[in-house]
Design a protein around this motif. Structure first.
Motif, PDB file in Angstrom:
ATOM      1  N   ASN A 104      22.313 -39.482 -10.020  1.00  0.00           N
ATOM      2  CA  ASN A 104      21.432 -40.411  -9.319  1.00  0.00           C
ATOM      3  C   ASN A 104      20.512 -39.642  -8.387  1.00  0.00           C
ATOM      4  N   GLY A 143      15.322 -49.821 -15.637  1.00  0.00           N
ATOM      5  CA  GLY A 143      16.171 -50.929 -16.030  1.00  0.00           C
ATOM      6  C   GLY A 143      15.487 -52.278 -16.041  1.00  0.00           C
ATOM      7  N   THR A 174      26.797 -40.646 -16.345  1.00  0.00           N
ATOM      8  CA  THR A 174      25.949 -41.840 -16.475  1.00  0.00           C
ATOM      9  C   THR A 174      25.125 -41.981 -15.210  1.00  0.00           C
ATOM     10  N   GLY A 175      24.321 -43.028 -15.168  1.00  0.00           N
ATOM     11  CA  GLY A 175      23.567 -43.323 -13.959  1.00  0.00           C
ATOM     12  C   GLY A 175      24.250 -44.353 -13.095  1.00  0.00           C
ATOM     13  N   SER A 176      25.468 -44.724 -13.459  1.00  0.00           N
ATOM     14  CA  SER A 176      26.160 -45.826 -12.807  1.00  0.00           C
ATOM     15  C   SER A 176      27.269 -45.350 -11.884  1.00  0.00           C
ATOM     16  N   ASN A 193      20.060 -47.167 -17.296  1.00  0.00           N
ATOM     17  CA  ASN A 193      20.650 -48.184 -16.417  1.00  0.00           C
ATOM     18  C   ASN A 193      20.085 -49.550 -16.747  1.00  0.00           C
ATOM     19  N   PRO A 194      20.844 -50.601 -16.640  1.00  0.00           N
ATOM     20  CA  PRO A 194      22.240 -50.645 -16.193  1.00  0.00           C
ATOM     21  C   PRO A 194      23.256 -50.353 -17.304  1.00  0.00           C
ATOM     22  N   LYS A 204      19.687 -48.708 -23.723  1.00  0.00           N
ATOM     23  CA  LYS A 204      21.102 -48.897 -24.018  1.00  0.00           C
ATOM     24  C   LYS A 204      21.431 -48.706 -25.502  1.00  0.00           C
ATOM     25  N   GLN A 228      28.080 -39.725 -11.488  1.00  0.00           N
ATOM     26  CA  GLN A 228      26.871 -40.528 -11.379  1.00  0.00           C
ATOM     27  C   GLN A 228      25.685 -39.620 -11.084  1.00  0.00           C
TER      28      GLN A 228
END
Length: 385
Positions: A317, A75, A307-309, A287-288, A265, A315
Motif C-alpha cells: 500500500n 477500484g 495483495t493491496g488489502s 482492489n478491492p 479482479k 499489504q
C-alpha cells in the motif's frame, strides 16, 4: 448501526475528516496585531522584495497540495472530481497523523493536461510540494512531466512513484525469501496504466530487465498503436519482440518468477500460477478484489503472496511511502523524485523488515519505524547530492 452507516456518520458529524487549526492565539489587540494587521504588513513587504521568504514566514513552506480530477480512482474508476475528494481528504489526514505534514485536498475539473498544469502552476506559490492523485493515464504522465519542468518544488504522483517504491520494497524481500536475485528475475506486469508503467520503469532502472508488460490488448509492443506513446516507448526500451503482439497473459506465464497485478479482479488463474517457475511470487494488487484470491494462489504453489488489502498478509500500500517520503522532501529541499531516490526509499522500506518471511515482506502500515526510516533515507540521499 451498519458499518456503512458508521462511516457516513463519522464523516457527516465532522463535515469530512479535516480542520484548519491555528498556530497562534488571538485573544487581545497585541496578539491580533502580531498575527494579522498591522504585523503582517512587515512580512508582506519583506516577501515582496524576496519571494523566497514566503517559505519561512507563511504556511506555504509546509503545505502540500493534494490534487485530483477523480478520473482514475483505484477500484472505482472515473468517479469525477467531487467523487475523488474523499480519497485525497483521507490522504491529507494520513499525512498529518503519520508524518506531521500539512496537506490540503484540491479537486480540479477533468480538463486537458495543459489546463491542469496551468491551474497548478498558477497556484504553486501557495505550496511546498504537489501530490498528484487518481489522474488517469496517459494524461497523468504529461501533467507530471510538465510540472517537473516548470516548478521548483517537488511533484509526486502517488499512483506512479508511490506504487513503484512499495512494489520494489516488497520484491526485494520476496527475492530473499525465495532465494532469487533481482537481476535475473523474469517478471510479468499485468496492467500498464500509471502504476504499472511507473513500476516497470523503476524495476528496469534497478536491473530487472526481463519484464513483460500486459494490458487490455495483450502484450505491450512498440508496434501496437492501440497503446499510448508512453507504453510503446517502454516496450521499445525492453526490446519486447514485435511478434509478441496480441499474445495474452496466459500465453506468457511459463517459467515466470513474478506476477505483478495492477489491473482487475480474477484475471490470473491457478493454471497460470502452476506454469510459473518454482516458488513463484504473486503480487495481486487489484482492489478491492485481487487478480487471484490468495488461497487459490497458495494452492497453485505460490511461495510469496501480496495483495493491496489489509485483510491479508503483505499489504502493498502506498501509505508505506508517501508520508515519510514527503516529510523527507520538505526537510531536505529535494525537488525531484527521480528513479535513484525511489530506489533508495524502496531499499530503506524493505530494511524495516529485518528478517523477511513469506508472510512478512513489507512492514505493517502502522509500524512506527516506517515514516522515520523513509524520511531518514531521503535526507541522507540529499546529503550525497
Amino acid at each position: 448501526m451498519t458499518e456503512t452507516e458508521e462511516i457516513l456518520k463519522a464523516h457527516e458529524d465532522h463535515t469530512g475528516v479535516l480542520d484548519i487549526q491555528s498556530d497562534l492565539a488571538v485573544h487581545n489587540k497585541t496578539e491580533l496585531g502580531r498575527a494579522y494587521t498591522p504585523g503582517v504588513a512587515v512580512i508582506s513587504k519583506m516577501i515582496a522584495k524576496d519571494p523566497s521568504l514566503k517559505n519561512k514566514y507563511t504556511v506555504s513552506g509546509k503545505l502540500v497540495a493534494l490534487v485530483t480530477d477523480g478520473s482514475a480512482v483505484l477500484g472505482l474508476g472515473n468517479i469525477g472530481p467531487a467523487g475523488g475528494l474523499p480519497v485525497i481528504e483521507g490522504k491529507a489526514l494520513l499525512y498529518k497523523d503519520l508524518a506531521g505534514i500539512n496537506a490540503i485536498p484540491i479537486a480540479v475539473d477533468q480538463v486537458s493536461a495543459d489546463e491542469i498544469v496551468s491551474t497548478i502552476k498558477n497556484t504553486a506559490k501557495s505550496f511546498a510540494g504537489i501530490h498528484l492523485e487518481d489522474i488517469a493515464a496517459p494524461k497523468c504522465f504529461e501533467i507530471e512531466e510538465k510540472l517537473n519542468e516548470q516548478l521548483d518544488i517537488p511533484v509526486y504522483h502517488d499512483d506512479q512513484e508511490g506504487t513503484a517504491i512499495v512494489v520494489l520494497a516488497g520484491l526485494i524481500n520476496a527475492a530473499k525469501v525465495t532465494g532469487r536475485s533481482l537481476d535475473f528475475m523474469h517478471v510479468v506486469i499485468n496492467g500498464v496504466g500509471a502504476s504499472g508503467l511507473a513500476t516497470a520503469k523503476l524495476l528496469y532502472a534497478v536491473g530487472i530487465k526481463h519484464l513483460t508488460l500486459i494490458d487490455v490488448y495483450g502484450v505491450v509492443t512498440a508496434n501496437d498503436d492501440r497503446y499510448n506513446k508512453y507504453q510503446r516507448d517502454m516496450a521499445k526500451t525492453l526490446n519486447t519482440p514485435s511478434d509478441m503482439l496480441g499474445k495474452q497473459l496466459t500465453d506468457v506465464m511459463d517459467d515466470q518468477d513474478v506476477f505483478i497485478g495492477l489491473s482487475d479482479k480474477h484475471l490470473l488463474s491457478q493454471t497460470d500460477v502452476h506454469r510459473m517457475a518454482k516458488d513463484p511470487i504473486i503480487f495481486a494488487l487489484a482492489n478491492p478484489v485481487p487478480e487471484i484470491e490468495p488461497e487459490d494462489a497458495a494452492k497453485a504453489g505460490a511461495k510469496v503472496i501480496a495483495t493491496g488489502s489489509s485483510q491479508h498478509p503483505n499489504q502493498v500500500n502506498n501509505i508505506l511511502a508517501f508520508p515519510g517520503l514527503f516529510k523527507g522532501l520538505l526537510e531536505s529541499g529535494i525537488t525531484h523524485v527521480d528513479a535513484k531516490l525511489q530506489e533508495v526509499v524502496a531499499k530503506a522500506l524493505a530494511s524495516v523488515v529485518a528478517n523477511p518471511t513469506a508472510d512478512e515482506i513489507v512492514p505493517g502500515v502502522f509500524d512506527d519505524q516506517v515514516v522515520k526510516t523513509v524520511t531518514a533515507a531521503v535526507v541522507d540521499y540529499a546529503n550525497t547530492l
